[in-house]
Design a protein around this motif. Structure first.
Motif, PDB file in Angstrom:
ATOM      1  N   ALA A  38       4.268  -7.724  -8.153  1.00 12.00           N
ATOM      2  CA  ALA A  38       4.736  -7.276  -6.838  1.00 12.00           C
ATOM      3  C   ALA A  38       5.930  -6.324  -6.966  1.00 12.00           C
ATOM      4  CB  ALA A  38       5.108  -8.482  -5.984  1.00 12.00           C
ATOM      5  N   ASP A  58      -8.905   7.214  -9.925  1.00 12.78           N
ATOM      6  CA  ASP A  58     -10.337   7.069  -9.697  1.00 12.78           C
ATOM      7  C   ASP A  58     -10.945   8.468  -9.652  1.00 12.78           C
ATOM      8  OD1 ASP A  58     -12.895   6.768  -8.650  1.00 12.78           O
ATOM      9  OD2 ASP A  58     -12.345   4.949  -7.577  1.00 12.78           O
ATOM     10  N   LEU A  98     -12.922   9.698  -6.500  1.00 11.25           N
ATOM     11  CA  LEU A  98     -12.262   9.821  -5.196  1.00 11.25           C
ATOM     12  C   LEU A  98     -11.303  11.008  -5.237  1.00 11.25           C
ATOM     13  CD1 LEU A  98     -11.282   6.103  -4.400  1.00 11.25           C
ATOM     14  CD2 LEU A  98     -13.332   7.325  -3.677  1.00 11.25           C
ATOM     15  N   GLU A 145      -7.706  10.285  -1.267  1.00 13.98           N
ATOM     16  CA  GLU A 145      -8.391   8.981  -1.202  1.00 13.98           C
ATOM     17  C   GLU A 145      -7.820   8.006  -2.218  1.00 13.98           C
ATOM     18  OE1 GLU A 145     -12.830  10.373   0.354  1.00 13.98           O
ATOM     19  OE2 GLU A 145     -12.378  10.393  -1.774  1.00 13.98           O
ATOM     20  N   ASN A 146      -7.439   8.529  -3.393  1.00 14.05           N
ATOM     21  CA  ASN A 146      -6.816   7.682  -4.403  1.00 14.05           C
ATOM     22  C   ASN A 146      -5.536   7.045  -3.868  1.00 14.05           C
ATOM     23  OD1 ASN A 146      -7.809   7.335  -7.272  1.00 14.05           O
ATOM     24  ND2 ASN A 146      -8.253   9.496  -6.994  1.00 14.05           N
ATOM     25  N   LEU A 149      -6.307   4.510  -1.173  1.00 12.86           N
ATOM     26  CA  LEU A 149      -6.809   3.273  -1.795  1.00 12.86           C
ATOM     27  C   LEU A 149      -5.636   2.392  -2.223  1.00 12.86           C
ATOM     28  CD1 LEU A 149      -9.119   1.589  -3.204  1.00 12.86           C
ATOM     29  CD2 LEU A 149      -8.753   3.029  -5.207  1.00 12.86           C
ATOM     30  N   MET A 150      -4.635   3.019  -2.847  1.00 13.62           N
ATOM     31  CA  MET A 150      -3.457   2.247  -3.262  1.00 13.62           C
ATOM     32  C   MET A 150      -2.730   1.679  -2.052  1.00 13.62           C
ATOM     33  SD  MET A 150      -3.708   2.387  -6.412  1.00 13.62           S
ATOM     34  CE  MET A 150      -2.216   1.592  -6.914  1.00 13.62           C
ATOM     35  N   ASP A 169      -4.052   0.811   0.780  1.00 11.04           N
ATOM     36  CA  ASP A 169      -4.833  -0.352   1.252  1.00 11.04           C
ATOM     37  C   ASP A 169      -4.560  -1.568   0.382  1.00 11.04           C
ATOM     38  OD1 ASP A 169      -5.946   1.014   3.316  1.00 11.04           O
ATOM     39  OD2 ASP A 169      -7.829   1.480   2.293  1.00 11.04           O
ATOM     40  N   LEU A 170      -4.505  -1.353  -0.937  1.00 10.44           N
ATOM     41  CA  LEU A 170      -4.313  -2.486  -1.844  1.00 10.44           C
ATOM     42  C   LEU A 170      -2.893  -3.042  -1.753  1.00 10.44           C
ATOM     43  CD1 LEU A 170      -6.350  -1.224  -4.926  1.00 10.44           C
ATOM     44  CD2 LEU A 170      -6.968  -3.010  -3.302  1.00 10.44           C
ATOM     45  N   HIS A 171      -1.977  -2.249  -1.220  1.00  9.03           N
ATOM     46  CA  HIS A 171      -0.630  -2.774  -0.969  1.00  9.03           C
ATOM     47  C   HIS A 171      -0.497  -3.289   0.459  1.00  9.03           C
ATOM     48  CE1 HIS A 171       0.625  -0.548  -4.671  1.00  9.03           C
ATOM     49  NE2 HIS A 171       1.350  -1.637  -4.790  1.00  9.03           N
ATOM     50  N   HIS A 172      -1.614  -3.313   1.190  1.00  8.83           N
ATOM     51  CA  HIS A 172      -1.656  -3.832   2.566  1.00  8.83           C
ATOM     52  C   HIS A 172      -0.609  -3.165   3.445  1.00  8.83           C
ATOM     53  CE1 HIS A 172      -2.738  -7.203  -0.282  1.00  8.83           C
ATOM     54  NE2 HIS A 172      -3.881  -6.852   0.252  1.00  8.83           N
ATOM     55  N   MET A 226       0.448   7.519  -7.352  1.00  8.98           N
ATOM     56  CA  MET A 226      -0.250   6.264  -7.048  1.00  8.98           C
ATOM     57  C   MET A 226       0.618   5.061  -7.404  1.00  8.98           C
ATOM     58  SD  MET A 226      -4.081   7.283  -8.295  1.00  8.98           S
ATOM     59  CE  MET A 226      -4.860   5.694  -8.032  1.00  8.98           C
ATOM     60  N   THR A 227       1.354   5.195  -8.512  1.00 10.31           N
ATOM     61  CA  THR A 227       2.258   4.112  -8.915  1.00 10.31           C
ATOM     62  C   THR A 227       3.357   3.897  -7.878  1.00 10.31           C
ATOM     63  OG1 THR A 227       1.828   4.605 -11.231  1.00 10.31           O
ATOM     64  CG2 THR A 227       3.843   3.395 -10.758  1.00 10.31           C
TER      65      THR A 227
END
Lengths: 258, 327
Positions: free
Chosen positions: B80, B92, B95, B99-100, B103-104, B106-109, B151-152
């Protein structure tokens, strides 16, 4: 949000990702429809007369009515190749290592692949059913029979997709991943998909009678054509559930180890 | 006395693959908000260290805290807080850049609106706005690496691991990457960097650990490391051969090059020593054309402290000779 709802949300995100891949790169999905359709045309129009004569009265006169359920199952096995390849390709890219360092449900990556694979394969199956209807396949199934058919095919596809995901995870290269599910695609042939098992040589017949695709094929044929199902239904469902559990645990352990 | 808060600590880190020992008792401490560079040749264990600290792999033994948590017992708490950019771009490829990043998000809500906002902001900050709707295959190496780092950063991590972030990049992209790292540190982020480039460590790091065959062979600031090895000298170049002759005869302990009319005098480069030298030239009425001061750089440190994958450690002379052939 609870851990569970995060897991659902992450799996949904991964599913969206995989479906986007599939829509954008259909080169792996097209054969899942094309190969069974070509097989269907071959067996109905090229071998149909000879095979139909051999299958006998159980087939209600038309060989297409006998072979179509077998061809539909074939589509489910071709779907597994596409899943194994896409899982393996994903693992060899750096992106999965990134997912591993995120605080997300560890199952999400696999759930996304498997759900995406199940949806793709089921869509392919629908297209193959459509092609079978066009070539003269005339099932006499009630709405309830169709519902049960959809349920059975879903169970089969879920089982094969988890198995394929495990194969894709364990394969070292994409080439190996595309070969690994190959035996699965032969199983319908070595069962009752094309011809009844009692016409086979003894050793093959013994294998055919005890492998999962024979009860699955017989159940499917029973649901669609009204032939005798007997205890094949229960055996088919048991095989599907068993293979799903096996595939799931093999996939999870391979993912956690990698 | 102020107590330093550590973002990362590790003690007695060991990792072996079969009989091959990769990390052999590594100790690390990285203060919050600083850049730590792990410097070493290929195969020294840099990537393994990053993988262990970032929960991708488990150490055989050793006690680790990243952001106050144990990566083995509580990986989620560590994940976290961290962001990882590996050696090979973890994007990715199917994508688009945008979009990449989404996507990140979304994965971090982050939610739709916040995800969009941060994606737009990062695309702009990393000069990727024009390439946002292109697939990474159309990107240059530098752009891929920037997308990777962007992305990081979507999850705004407090601790960032960069595993050889500029390997294979051209000088311009490398400098752009360094600038980004400096901005991160200005925001208070802790950066753990592995690199095989001495200049990179020198440019960015507050502290540098030199890793060789799974062990830290030296650790300190760039200046502290440079003081560890000999090699500082003053070089005098002459126009007039007669002046060169006289200086050569008068001075001891130096090396000379008769063709180029240059003298090399060992020196720490301090103003006191330089003044003494200039005063002496003045008194003797020897006119030197040019004076240059050479302090040991990290190259000297690197060659003195690390070994070839299968060789013996270099002596200072051997490393100097090796450098001469490299240039």
């Amino acid at each position: 949000m609870s851990t569970f709802s995060y897991a659902v949300a992450d799996s949904a995100t991964m599913l969206r990702r995989n479906l986007k891949h599939a829509v954008r790169y259909p080169s792996m999905t097209i054969p899942v429809v094309a190969i069974p359709v070509v097989m269907l045309l071959l067996f109905v129009y090229v071998f149909g007369n000879a095979l139909g004569a051999g299958v006998g009265p159980g087939a209600h006169g038309h060989y297409v009515d006998y072979v179509a359920p077998g061809i539909i199952l074939m589509a489910t096995t071709y779907g597994s190749i596409s899943v194994a390849v896409s899982v393996c390709a994903d693992m060899t890219e750096g992106i999965v290592n990134r997912f591993r360092t995120l605080s997300i449900s560890r199952a999400a990556v696999l759930n996304g692949h498997v759900l995406g694979g199940v949806i793709q394969t089921l869509l392919s199956v629908v297209l193959v059913v459509g092609a079978a209807l066009l070539t003269g396949f005339r099932p006499h199934a009630t709405a309830l029979d169709w519902l049960a058919t959809a349920g059975l095919l879903t169970l089969v596809v879920v089982a094969l997709t988890w198995l394929a995901a495990a194969m894709g995870l364990r394969a070292k290269t994409v080439e190996a991943a595309s070969n690994a599910p190959f035996p699965l695609t032969f199983l319908p042939f070595l069962g009752s998909a094309i011809v009844p098992t009692d016409s086979m040589p003894t050793a093959v017949r013994w294998f055919a009678e005890y492998q999962p695709f024979t009860p699955i094929t017989d159940t499917l044929r029973g649901l669609l054509m009204g032939t005798e199902i007997g205890n094949s239904g229960i055996i088919a469902v048991a095989w599907c559930l068993g293979l799903t559990v096996l595939g799931y645990f093999r996939a999870r352990s391979a993912y956690d180890k990698a | 006395m102020t107590t330093t808060r550590h973002a990362i600590t590790a003690s007695g880190l060991r990792k072996a693959y079969g009989a091959h020992v990769v990390l052999d008792g590594l100790d690390l401490a990285v203060a919050e908000g600083t850049v730590y560079a792990l410097l070493g040749p290929n195969g020294a264990g840099k990537t393994t260290t990053v993988q262990i600290l970032s929960t991708l792999s488990a150490a055989d033994t050793g006690d680790i805290r990243v952001g106050g948590h144990d990566p083995v017992r509580d990986p989620r708490a560590v994940r976290a807080q961290i962001g990882v950019t590996g050696q090979f771009a973890a994007v990715d490829g199917k994508l688009t850049g945008e979009e990449n990043l989404l996507l990140m998000a979304d994965l971090h809500h982050l939610g739709k609106r916040e995800g969009r906002r941060r994606t737009t902001e990062l695309l702009e900050r990393f000069g990727l706005t024009d390439a946002a709707s292109k697939l990474p295959s159309a990107y240059s190496g530098g752009m891929r690496r920037r997308l990777d780092l962007a992305m990081t950063l979507v999850g705004e991590p407090r601790i960032i691991f960069l595993d050889e972030p500029t390997t294979g990049l051209d000088p311009r992209s490398r400098h752009a990457m360094w600038q980004i790292v400096r901005e991160l540190v200005a925001d208070g982020v802790t950066v753990f960097l592995s690199t095989q480039y001495l200049e990179e460590a020198d440019q960015l790091a507050d502290r540098i650990g030199v890793l060789n065959e799974g062990r830290l062979v030296a650790e300190g600031t760039a200046d502290e490391l440079k003081r560890l090895v000999p090699g500082g000298h003053v070089r005098l170049r002459f126009e007039d051969p007669a002046a060169y002759e006289r200086a050569t005869r008068a001075l001891t302990g130096m090396t000379h090059d008769d063709e180029a009319l240059t003298l090399q005098i060992p020196s720490d480069g301090s103003t006191r020593e330089l003044k003494a030298l200039l005063d002496w030239l003045e008194v003797e009425s020897i006119e030197a054309e040019r004076l240059t001061v050479h302090t040991p750089d990290l190259d000297d440190v690197f060659f003195a402290l690390t070994t070839e994958p299968s060789g013996a450690p270099h002596s200072a002379e051997a490393s100097a000779a090796q450098k001469a052939t490299l240039r």
